[in-house]
Design a protein around this motif. Structure first.
Motif, PDB file in Angstrom:
ATOM      1  N   ASN A 258       0.808  -1.228   0.000  1.00  0.00           N
ATOM      2  CA  ASN A 258       0.000   0.000   0.000  1.00  0.00           C
ATOM      3  C   ASN A 258       0.837   1.272   0.000  1.00  0.00           C
ATOM      4  OD1 ASN A 258      -2.431  -1.522   0.092  1.00  0.00           O
ATOM      5  ND2 ASN A 258      -2.273  -1.686   2.321  1.00  0.00           N
ATOM      6  N   GLY A 259       2.042   1.197  -0.570  1.00  0.00           N
ATOM      7  CA  GLY A 259       2.860   2.403  -0.709  1.00  0.00           C
ATOM      8  C   GLY A 259       2.173   3.427  -1.592  1.00  0.00           C
ATOM      9  N   PRO A 260       2.502   4.711  -1.440  1.00  0.00           N
ATOM     10  CA  PRO A 260       1.784   5.771  -2.159  1.00  0.00           C
ATOM     11  C   PRO A 260       2.019   5.806  -3.660  1.00  0.00           C
ATOM     12  CG  PRO A 260       3.578   6.691  -0.849  1.00  0.00           C
ATOM     13  CD  PRO A 260       3.459   5.261  -0.456  1.00  0.00           C
ATOM     14  N   ASN A 261       3.150   5.284  -4.141  1.00  0.00           N
ATOM     15  CA  ASN A 261       3.481   5.366  -5.572  1.00  0.00           C
ATOM     16  C   ASN A 261       3.881   4.000  -6.120  1.00  0.00           C
ATOM     17  OD1 ASN A 261       3.388   8.409  -5.801  1.00  0.00           O
ATOM     18  ND2 ASN A 261       5.021   8.209  -4.294  1.00  0.00           N
ATOM     19  N   PRO A 262       2.975   3.023  -6.124  1.00  0.00           N
ATOM     20  CA  PRO A 262       3.364   1.667  -6.529  1.00  0.00           C
ATOM     21  C   PRO A 262       3.814   1.557  -7.979  1.00  0.00           C
ATOM     22  CG  PRO A 262       0.975   1.831  -6.272  1.00  0.00           C
ATOM     23  CD  PRO A 262       1.563   3.087  -5.704  1.00  0.00           C
ATOM     24  N   ALA A 263       3.190   2.320  -8.875  1.00  0.00           N
ATOM     25  CA  ALA A 263       3.570   2.237 -10.292  1.00  0.00           C
ATOM     26  C   ALA A 263       5.009   2.700 -10.487  1.00  0.00           C
ATOM     27  CB  ALA A 263       2.618   3.065 -11.147  1.00  0.00           C
ATOM     28  N   ASN A 264       5.376   3.794  -9.817  1.00  0.00           N
ATOM     29  CA  ASN A 264       6.743   4.288  -9.921  1.00  0.00           C
ATOM     30  C   ASN A 264       7.730   3.310  -9.293  1.00  0.00           C
ATOM     31  OD1 ASN A 264       5.818   6.578 -11.149  1.00  0.00           O
ATOM     32  ND2 ASN A 264       6.012   7.899  -9.361  1.00  0.00           N
ATOM     33  N   ALA A 265       7.355   2.754  -8.148  1.00  0.00           N
ATOM     34  CA  ALA A 265       8.234   1.804  -7.476  1.00  0.00           C
ATOM     35  C   ALA A 265       8.491   0.587  -8.357  1.00  0.00           C
ATOM     36  CB  ALA A 265       7.624   1.378  -6.144  1.00  0.00           C
ATOM     37  N   LYS A 266       7.472   0.103  -9.037  1.00  0.00           N
ATOM     38  CA  LYS A 266       7.646  -1.058  -9.916  1.00  0.00           C
ATOM     39  C   LYS A 266       8.596  -0.738 -11.062  1.00  0.00           C
ATOM     40  CE  LYS A 266       3.159  -3.137  -8.821  1.00  0.00           C
ATOM     41  NZ  LYS A 266       1.787  -3.429  -9.291  1.00  0.00           N
ATOM     42  N   LYS A 267       8.507   0.476 -11.581  1.00  0.00           N
ATOM     43  CA  LYS A 267       9.422   0.886 -12.651  1.00  0.00           C
ATOM     44  C   LYS A 267      10.871   0.906 -12.141  1.00  0.00           C
ATOM     45  CE  LYS A 267       6.090   3.738 -15.207  1.00  0.00           C
ATOM     46  NZ  LYS A 267       5.722   5.137 -15.550  1.00  0.00           N
ATOM     47  N   VAL A 268      11.052   1.371 -10.906  1.00  0.00           N
ATOM     48  CA  VAL A 268      12.392   1.396 -10.318  1.00  0.00           C
ATOM     49  C   VAL A 268      12.916  -0.024 -10.133  1.00  0.00           C
ATOM     50  CG1 VAL A 268      13.730   1.985  -8.261  1.00  0.00           C
ATOM     51  CG2 VAL A 268      12.092   3.630  -9.185  1.00  0.00           C
ATOM     52  N   LEU A 269      12.081  -0.918  -9.617  1.00  0.00           N
ATOM     53  CA  LEU A 269      12.518  -2.302  -9.404  1.00  0.00           C
ATOM     54  C   LEU A 269      12.842  -2.979 -10.728  1.00  0.00           C
ATOM     55  CD1 LEU A 269      10.200  -3.558  -6.504  1.00  0.00           C
ATOM     56  CD2 LEU A 269      12.342  -2.286  -6.412  1.00  0.00           C
ATOM     57  N   ASP A 270      12.075  -2.665 -11.765  1.00  0.00           N
ATOM     58  CA  ASP A 270      12.390  -3.194 -13.100  1.00  0.00           C
ATOM     59  C   ASP A 270      13.770  -2.711 -13.545  1.00  0.00           C
ATOM     60  OD1 ASP A 270       9.955  -4.500 -13.314  1.00  0.00           O
ATOM     61  OD2 ASP A 270       9.018  -2.955 -14.557  1.00  0.00           O
ATOM     62  N   PHE A 271      14.049  -1.423 -13.294  1.00  0.00           N
ATOM     63  CA  PHE A 271      15.330  -0.860 -13.717  1.00  0.00           C
ATOM     64  C   PHE A 271      16.488  -1.516 -12.978  1.00  0.00           C
ATOM     65  CE2 PHE A 271      18.875   2.096 -13.566  1.00  0.00           C
ATOM     66  CZ  PHE A 271      19.035   2.385 -14.913  1.00  0.00           C
ATOM     67  N   LEU A 272      16.305  -1.789 -11.687  1.00  0.00           N
ATOM     68  CA  LEU A 272      17.385  -2.379 -10.897  1.00  0.00           C
ATOM     69  C   LEU A 272      17.811  -3.744 -11.422  1.00  0.00           C
ATOM     70  CD1 LEU A 272      16.281  -1.463  -7.254  1.00  0.00           C
ATOM     71  CD2 LEU A 272      17.969  -0.300  -8.691  1.00  0.00           C
ATOM     72  N   LEU A 273      16.887  -4.433 -12.110  1.00  0.00           N
ATOM     73  CA  LEU A 273      17.212  -5.741 -12.683  1.00  0.00           C
ATOM     74  C   LEU A 273      17.525  -5.675 -14.166  1.00  0.00           C
ATOM     75  CD1 LEU A 273      14.948  -8.547 -11.190  1.00  0.00           C
ATOM     76  CD2 LEU A 273      17.385  -8.208 -10.914  1.00  0.00           C
TER      77      LEU A 273
END
Length: 335
Positions: A258-273
């Motif tokens: 329930n973080g405030p910016n899940p779409a952005n966080a997912k993009k960051v996690l994609d980038f890290l991999l």
């Protein structure tokens, strides 16, 4: 007057929209310190490639998990970067959410939660980071036992093993190397009790800068920080894999529930991999979870494989289970 009110209302609306847009382009990370594991370069690359700002954050793994738990009714963080035991514990506390990023299938099964509650982005090997100049002629220690010698009094540092994951890893590494197990921490506890005679410095946060300055000449830490100090910051730093043995451990990321910016966080996690994200870790002398990202140049700067043969893995799930018990013993018997 009416026109002025309309004009001011329009200005306010534009400002609000800009503010919302700015917030929308953020992804809040707990424990992304720019001095650690070259998060500074990673954060800049994330901004350049995705447009998402990840503000730097200097918590350690334990502090991050504690705050996420405290804020679970109204989460502030979008994702967190922690040592593997804290990723396992966060899932148990039900404060993280499952996510399988792009590149998921390339992560070995033992380095990810099967449902995506945490996954490894890189690993590190524990050892001794030594500022050779700061030793002022004293020999570079080659073993855990060497650090008990009186000549190293006041020269040793390790992160608080009851709070910081890197500190706990150091404790597990010492304990295993001296004959202990995850069911028996007595060898490690006895070691830290003996080490107190040498008046160690025990900070809670990453102390890379204090190693470089020579304030802490010998610091329990990871290979990647030692290589960074030697090759990037051009300091006279040696990395020692103690003769008795040591530990290699993964670092993981998790989406906060329930973080405030899940779409952005997912993009960051994609980038890290991604290829680029993993190459940043490799060029910072970490072992990226996707081994193909390590360049030959980066690989050539690691100690020989014969040295790394002394670095072992453990049951990380078990390591998570016994962490609290170890912390309680350390606080009661050592600190």
């Amino acid at each position: 007057m009416r026109l002025a009110r309309v004009f001011h209302a329009m200005i306010a609306a534009v400002a609000l929209a800009a503010s919302v847009q700015a917030v929308a382009q953020n992804a809040i990370c707990y424990n992304c310190p720019p001095e650690w594991a070259d998060w500074a370069t990673q954060i800049k690359a994330i901004k350049d490639k995705t447009g998402i700002t990840v503000p730097p954050d200097n918590k350690n793994s334990g502090q991050s998990l504690s705050q996420i738990i405290a804020e679970q009714a109204s989460p502030v963080a979008d994702f967190t970067y922690v040592g593997v035991t804290f990723g396992i514990e966060a899932k148990k506390k039900q404060v993280t959410a499952p996510y399988k990023p792009a590149g998921w299938n390339e992560i070995p099964n033992e380095l990810k939660d099967p449902d995506g509650y945490w996954f490894t982005i890189h690993s590190g090997t524990m050892g001794l980071m030594v500022n050779v100049d700061a030793l002022k002629g004293k020999p570079v220690p080659r073993s855990w036992q060497d650090l008990l010698k009186p000549e190293y009094k006041g020269l040793i540092g390790y992160l608080d093993p009851a709070s910081a994951f890197v500190g706990y890893v150091g404790a597990v590494a010492v304990n295993q190397a001296l004959g202990g197990t995850l069911d028996n921490f007595t060898p490690g506890i006895n070691y830290f009790k003996a080490l107190q005679k040498n008046q160690p410095i025990v900070p809670k946060q990453t102390s890379y800068a204090r190693l470089l300055s020579g304030e802490i000449p010998i610091l329990f830490g990871y290979d990647f920080d030692a290589y960074r100090a030697k090759y990037k910051d051009k300091a006279n730093i040696a990395f020692v894999i103690p003769s008795e043995g040591t530990l290699t451990v993964p670092y993981v990321v998790s989406l906060v529930k329930n973080g405030p910016n899940p779409a952005n966080a997912k993009k960051v996690l994609d980038f890290l991999l991604s290829n680029e994200g993993q190459a940043i870790w490799a060029n910072a002398y970490l072992r990226p979870v996707r081994a193909s990202a390590i360049s030959k140049e980066a690989q050539s700067r690691f100690l020989p494989a014969t040295e790394y043969a002394r670095a072992k893995s453990v049951d990380y799930g078990k390591m998570a289970e016994v962490q609290r018990g170890f912390s309680e013993r350390y606080q009661a018997e050592v600190r």
